[in-house]
Design a protein around this motif. Structure first.
Motif, PDB file in Angstrom:
ATOM      1  N   SER A 106       0.933  -1.261  -0.020  1.00  0.00           N
ATOM      2  CA  SER A 106      -0.094  -0.136   0.295  1.00  0.00           C
ATOM      3  C   SER A 106       1.227   1.228   0.266  1.00  0.00           C
ATOM      4  O   SER A 106       0.634   2.262  -0.851  1.00  0.00           O
ATOM      5  CB  SER A 106      -0.867   0.081   1.307  1.00  0.00           C
ATOM      6  OG  SER A 106      -1.700   1.142   1.438  1.00  0.00           O
ATOM      7  N   ALA A 107       1.984   1.078   0.670  1.00  0.00           N
ATOM      8  CA  ALA A 107       2.755   2.260   0.838  1.00  0.00           C
ATOM      9  C   ALA A 107       3.621   2.573  -0.412  1.00  0.00           C
ATOM     10  O   ALA A 107       3.811   3.695  -0.882  1.00  0.00           O
ATOM     11  CB  ALA A 107       3.894   2.342   1.876  1.00  0.00           C
ATOM     12  N   ARG A 108       3.827   1.568  -0.772  1.00  0.00           N
ATOM     13  CA  ARG A 108       4.534   1.672  -2.423  1.00  0.00           C
ATOM     14  C   ARG A 108       3.546   2.338  -3.551  1.00  0.00           C
ATOM     15  O   ARG A 108       4.142   2.984  -4.226  1.00  0.00           O
ATOM     16  CB  ARG A 108       5.088   0.305  -2.828  1.00  0.00           C
ATOM     17  CG  ARG A 108       5.818   0.267  -4.021  1.00  0.00           C
ATOM     18  CD  ARG A 108       6.680  -1.041  -4.554  1.00  0.00           C
ATOM     19  NE  ARG A 108       7.544  -1.334  -3.389  1.00  0.00           N
ATOM     20  CZ  ARG A 108       7.623  -2.107  -2.777  1.00  0.00           C
ATOM     21  NH1 ARG A 108       6.569  -2.941  -2.449  1.00  0.00           N
ATOM     22  NH2 ARG A 108       8.596  -2.368  -1.852  1.00  0.00           N
ATOM     23  N   ARG A 109       2.378   1.844  -3.434  1.00  0.00           N
ATOM     24  CA  ARG A 109       1.472   2.300  -4.217  1.00  0.00           C
ATOM     25  C   ARG A 109       1.178   3.985  -4.159  1.00  0.00           C
ATOM     26  O   ARG A 109       1.207   4.643  -5.221  1.00  0.00           O
ATOM     27  CB  ARG A 109       0.117   1.602  -4.371  1.00  0.00           C
ATOM     28  CG  ARG A 109      -1.024   1.912  -5.232  1.00  0.00           C
ATOM     29  CD  ARG A 109      -2.159   1.598  -5.073  1.00  0.00           C
ATOM     30  NE  ARG A 109      -2.921   2.227  -3.860  1.00  0.00           N
ATOM     31  CZ  ARG A 109      -4.090   1.969  -3.290  1.00  0.00           C
ATOM     32  NH1 ARG A 109      -4.929   1.279  -4.125  1.00  0.00           N
ATOM     33  NH2 ARG A 109      -4.420   2.817  -2.296  1.00  0.00           N
ATOM     34  N   ASN A 110       1.286   4.177  -2.932  1.00  0.00           N
ATOM     35  CA  ASN A 110       1.011   5.653  -2.809  1.00  0.00           C
ATOM     36  C   ASN A 110       2.163   6.508  -2.968  1.00  0.00           C
ATOM     37  O   ASN A 110       2.210   7.597  -3.599  1.00  0.00           O
ATOM     38  CB  ASN A 110       0.876   5.839  -1.068  1.00  0.00           C
ATOM     39  CG  ASN A 110      -0.847   5.274  -0.869  1.00  0.00           C
ATOM     40  OD1 ASN A 110      -1.566   5.278  -1.616  1.00  0.00           O
ATOM     41  ND2 ASN A 110      -0.941   4.951   0.480  1.00  0.00           N
ATOM     42  N   ALA A 111       3.418   6.051  -2.673  1.00  0.00           N
ATOM     43  CA  ALA A 111       4.619   6.701  -3.069  1.00  0.00           C
ATOM     44  C   ALA A 111       4.815   6.789  -4.364  1.00  0.00           C
ATOM     45  O   ALA A 111       5.193   7.849  -4.978  1.00  0.00           O
ATOM     46  CB  ALA A 111       5.924   5.931  -2.415  1.00  0.00           C
TER      47      ALA A 111
END
Length: 299
Positions: free
Chosen positions: A250-255
């Motif tokens: 999830s954090a990678r998608r947002n980043a």
């Protein structure tokens, strides 16, 4: 005094000298530099968009695995809550802290949050050892807590964690020579698709399980306590690994989404700069042509 025949030649030489001084070559070089940078930013935008799409696809699978693993973890914790199991307080025993991170980056500050949590814990209670899952948290904690690291694992986070992975890690933790009062597993708790926070789940020692107030109601033989303890540790690790994996995706998608937006803004700025620079170059060339034509008419 110069003759009338020499004057046109002098004016022509002066005009050629003036045209040579104009920074037209510098303008063309700057234009090529801007164009090259614009192309590189567009390539970066394509890469970040692709990584965002890949992360979005993986997030659904990661969330399903996380929901399945919660059944293992919560059921195991429910047994110890019913038995009223508590950590054994002993002055000569340390606690063991297991940090669940991964080897991959490009996912914001998800690993840094775990490292900051461990550093805060070290200030309050420095009497603990560390087991680190993943190279990211290891590289960060080696600078401040290198003496506390007793075991580390690489190759974590390549795919969705399985119970077999958690069982293999639990086997190695059980073989550590030191006796610990209890084990704390630190992981990133999944709140929603845009937020997460460090959380702790406890795994108890055989002594703590045996000393539980209501554990006799489960009628478990003492010979099986080691197996129960290792199985419960594997359950908790499986839960923590899958939650952390879902948070990471999830954090990678947002980043990558933020990186794509930033790249788009940079492309707009560089496109405007490119257009203005190209217009300045064209204007400079027109000035040179007009100046040369005027000089030729004077001749």
């Amino acid at each position: 005094m110069l003759s009338r025949a020499a004057r046109p030649a002098l004016r022509a030489g002066a005009s050629l000298q003036t045209r040579a001084v104009l920074p037209s070559s510098a303008n063309f070089a700057t234009l090529r530099e801007i164009e090259g940078r614009l192309k590189s930013i567009k390539n970066i935008e394509k890469i970040t968009n692709t990584m965002k799409i890949v992360a979005s696809t993986k997030l659904n699978r990661a969330q399903r695995a996380m929901q399945d693993s919660r059944v293992y973890g919560k059921t195991s914790n429910g047994v110890f809550e019913s038995a009223e199991t508590k950590p054994v307080e002993a002055e000569n025993k340390k606690k063991l802290v297991v940090v669940c991170s991964s080897d991959k980056g490009l996912c914001g500050g998800i690993h840094s949050g775990l490292s900051r949590y461990i550093r805060r814990e070290a200030l309050e209670n420095p009497n603990f050892d560390l087991v680190i899952l993943g190279e990211k948290a290891k590289s960060q904690l080696q600078r401040t807590n290198a003496k506390d690291i007793v075991l580390s694992f690489a190759g974590v986070g390549k795919d969705i964690p399985t119970f077999a992975d958690a069982q293999a890690i639990a086997d190695q933790i059980v073989l550590l020579p030191n006796e610990y009062s209890h084990i704390e597993i630190v992981y990133n708790k999944f709140i929603n698709a845009t937020s997460y926070e460090p959380a702790v789940v406890e795994a108890f020692s055989e002594e703590a399980i045996a000393a539980s107030a209501n554990f006799s109601a489960f009628e478990v033989d003492e010979e099986l306590l080691s197996n129960l303890r290792e199985y419960a540790l594997a359950n908790s690790l499986y839960w923590a690994l899958t939650e952390g994996h879902a948070c990471e995706i999830s954090a990678r998608r947002n980043a990558m989404d933020n990186a794509s937006k930033n790249a788009g803004e940079m492309i707009n700025k560089y496109q405007i700069l490119f257009n203005r620079t190209r217009q300045a170059v064209i204007t400079g060339e027109l000035v040179e042509i007009i100046t040369g034509a005027t000089a030729s008419e004077d001749m």
